[in-house]
Design a protein around this motif. Structure first.
Motif, PDB file in Angstrom:
ATOM      1  N   ALA A 139       3.626   9.134   3.472  1.00  0.00           N
ATOM      2  CA  ALA A 139       2.866   7.996   2.955  1.00  0.00           C
ATOM      3  C   ALA A 139       2.812   6.878   3.984  1.00  0.00           C
ATOM      4  CB  ALA A 139       3.483   7.496   1.651  1.00  0.00           C
ATOM      5  N   ILE A 140       3.924   6.604   4.628  1.00  0.00           N
ATOM      6  CA  ILE A 140       3.974   5.545   5.640  1.00  0.00           C
ATOM      7  C   ILE A 140       3.072   5.876   6.813  1.00  0.00           C
ATOM      8  CG2 ILE A 140       5.485   4.451   7.365  1.00  0.00           C
ATOM      9  CD1 ILE A 140       7.711   4.536   5.228  1.00  0.00           C
ATOM     10  N   LYS A 141       3.128   7.116   7.292  1.00  0.00           N
ATOM     11  CA  LYS A 141       2.272   7.520   8.413  1.00  0.00           C
ATOM     12  C   LYS A 141       0.802   7.427   8.051  1.00  0.00           C
ATOM     13  CE  LYS A 141       5.545  10.432  10.846  1.00  0.00           C
ATOM     14  NZ  LYS A 141       5.866  11.758  11.349  1.00  0.00           N
ATOM     15  N   SER A 142       0.454   7.816   6.839  1.00  0.00           N
ATOM     16  CA  SER A 142      -0.937   7.756   6.403  1.00  0.00           C
ATOM     17  C   SER A 142      -1.433   6.313   6.332  1.00  0.00           C
ATOM     18  CB  SER A 142      -1.083   8.430   5.036  1.00  0.00           C
ATOM     19  OG  SER A 142      -2.395   8.281   4.563  1.00  0.00           O
ATOM     20  N   VAL A 143      -0.651   5.445   5.723  1.00  0.00           N
ATOM     21  CA  VAL A 143      -1.052   4.041   5.601  1.00  0.00           C
ATOM     22  C   VAL A 143      -1.106   3.378   6.976  1.00  0.00           C
ATOM     23  CG1 VAL A 143      -0.367   1.790   4.675  1.00  0.00           C
ATOM     24  CG2 VAL A 143      -0.250   3.821   3.227  1.00  0.00           C
ATOM     25  N   ALA A 144      -0.150   3.684   7.843  1.00  0.00           N
ATOM     26  CA  ALA A 144      -0.158   3.130   9.201  1.00  0.00           C
ATOM     27  C   ALA A 144      -1.434   3.537   9.930  1.00  0.00           C
ATOM     28  CB  ALA A 144       1.070   3.598   9.975  1.00  0.00           C
ATOM     29  N   SER A 145      -1.855   4.765   9.735  1.00  0.00           N
ATOM     30  CA  SER A 145      -3.089   5.241  10.356  1.00  0.00           C
ATOM     31  C   SER A 145      -4.303   4.488   9.824  1.00  0.00           C
ATOM     32  CB  SER A 145      -3.240   6.739  10.104  1.00  0.00           C
ATOM     33  OG  SER A 145      -4.465   7.202  10.602  1.00  0.00           O
ATOM     34  N   VAL A 146      -4.349   4.298   8.510  1.00  0.00           N
ATOM     35  CA  VAL A 146      -5.462   3.567   7.889  1.00  0.00           C
ATOM     36  C   VAL A 146      -5.520   2.134   8.412  1.00  0.00           C
ATOM     37  CG1 VAL A 146      -6.275   2.603   5.691  1.00  0.00           C
ATOM     38  CG2 VAL A 146      -5.559   4.987   5.810  1.00  0.00           C
TER      39      VAL A 146
ATOM     40  N   MET B  99       0.815  -1.195   0.000  1.00  0.00           N
ATOM     41  CA  MET B  99       0.000   0.000   0.000  1.00  0.00           C
ATOM     42  C   MET B  99       0.865   1.268   0.000  1.00  0.00           C
ATOM     43  SD  MET B  99      -3.099  -0.974   2.650  1.00  0.00           S
ATOM     44  CE  MET B  99      -3.886   0.608   2.575  1.00  0.00           C
ATOM     45  N   VAL B 100       1.957   1.205   0.744  1.00  0.00           N
ATOM     46  CA  VAL B 100       2.815   2.384   0.841  1.00  0.00           C
ATOM     47  C   VAL B 100       3.421   2.714  -0.518  1.00  0.00           C
ATOM     48  CG1 VAL B 100       4.929   3.325   1.839  1.00  0.00           C
ATOM     49  CG2 VAL B 100       3.343   2.068   3.281  1.00  0.00           C
ATOM     50  N   LEU B 101       3.962   1.704  -1.178  1.00  0.00           N
ATOM     51  CA  LEU B 101       4.623   1.952  -2.452  1.00  0.00           C
ATOM     52  C   LEU B 101       3.649   2.465  -3.506  1.00  0.00           C
ATOM     53  CD1 LEU B 101       6.991  -1.156  -2.554  1.00  0.00           C
ATOM     54  CD2 LEU B 101       7.504   1.157  -1.771  1.00  0.00           C
ATOM     55  N   GLU B 102       2.411   1.998  -3.461  1.00  0.00           N
ATOM     56  CA  GLU B 102       1.408   2.455  -4.423  1.00  0.00           C
ATOM     57  C   GLU B 102       0.949   3.886  -4.128  1.00  0.00           C
ATOM     58  OE1 GLU B 102       0.935  -0.509  -2.766  1.00  0.00           O
ATOM     59  OE2 GLU B 102       1.457  -1.884  -4.373  1.00  0.00           O
ATOM     60  N   SER B 103       0.866   4.255  -2.857  1.00  0.00           N
ATOM     61  CA  SER B 103       0.359   5.589  -2.499  1.00  0.00           C
ATOM     62  C   SER B 103       1.457   6.629  -2.341  1.00  0.00           C
ATOM     63  CB  SER B 103      -0.459   5.508  -1.206  1.00  0.00           C
ATOM     64  OG  SER B 103       0.361   5.148  -0.128  1.00  0.00           O
ATOM     65  N   GLU B 104       2.700   6.203  -2.462  1.00  0.00           N
ATOM     66  CA  GLU B 104       3.829   7.114  -2.257  1.00  0.00           C
ATOM     67  C   GLU B 104       3.785   8.333  -3.181  1.00  0.00           C
ATOM     68  OE1 GLU B 104       8.557   6.478  -1.422  1.00  0.00           O
ATOM     69  OE2 GLU B 104       7.537   5.081  -2.735  1.00  0.00           O
ATOM     70  N   LYS B 105       3.286   8.159  -4.393  1.00  0.00           N
ATOM     71  CA  LYS B 105       3.240   9.266  -5.361  1.00  0.00           C
ATOM     72  C   LYS B 105       2.268  10.368  -4.934  1.00  0.00           C
ATOM     73  CE  LYS B 105      -0.139   6.969  -8.393  1.00  0.00           C
ATOM     74  NZ  LYS B 105      -0.938   6.600  -7.265  1.00  0.00           N
TER      75      LYS B 105
ATOM     76  N   MET C 172      -2.388   1.061  12.949  1.00  0.00           N
ATOM     77  CA  MET C 172      -1.137   0.776  13.651  1.00  0.00           C
ATOM     78  C   MET C 172      -0.815   1.933  14.584  1.00  0.00           C
ATOM     79  SD  MET C 172       1.049  -0.703  10.431  1.00  0.00           S
ATOM     80  CE  MET C 172       2.325  -1.515  11.378  1.00  0.00           C
ATOM     81  N   GLY C 173      -0.382   1.626  15.787  1.00  0.00           N
ATOM     82  CA  GLY C 173      -0.057   2.665  16.748  1.00  0.00           C
ATOM     83  C   GLY C 173       1.185   3.451  16.363  1.00  0.00           C
ATOM     84  N   SER C 174       2.123   2.764  15.715  1.00  0.00           N
ATOM     85  CA  SER C 174       3.382   3.388  15.318  1.00  0.00           C
ATOM     86  C   SER C 174       3.651   3.082  13.855  1.00  0.00           C
ATOM     87  CB  SER C 174       4.525   2.846  16.176  1.00  0.00           C
ATOM     88  OG  SER C 174       5.765   3.248  15.668  1.00  0.00           O
ATOM     89  N   SER C 175       4.233   4.030  13.172  1.00  0.00           N
ATOM     90  CA  SER C 175       4.547   3.823  11.760  1.00  0.00           C
ATOM     91  C   SER C 175       5.914   3.163  11.566  1.00  0.00           C
ATOM     92  CB  SER C 175       4.502   5.155  11.012  1.00  0.00           C
ATOM     93  OG  SER C 175       5.445   6.062  11.541  1.00  0.00           O
TER      94      SER C 175
END
Length: 59
Positions: free
Chosen positions: A15-22, A1-7, A25-28
């Motif tokens: 991107a990592i923080k956003s996907v972790a939130s979705v 998901m991260v690699l696809e949404s990185e753009k 996850m408590g921590s990215s």
């Protein structure tokens, strides 16, 4: 998901923080490590692959 949404983000960290939130996850940090490991395994980044690490452990 991260690699696809990185753009969609100015920085990989965002991107990592956003996907972790979705993902709830408590921590990215764990997600960041998974992304780095995926890059190692795909040959996109220099480092120890999962299979290489398993082989070293086996020996």
């Amino acid at each position: 998901m991260v690699l696809e949404s990185e753009k969609d983000y100015p920085y990989r960290t965002a991107a990592i923080k956003s996907v972790a939130s979705v993902l709830g996850m408590g921590s990215s940090e764990q997600l960041r490590q998974w992304v780095c490991q995926a890059e190692f395994d795909q040959g996109g980044r220099l480092g120890m692959t999962t299979s290489g690490s398993a082989e070293l452990t086996r020996l």
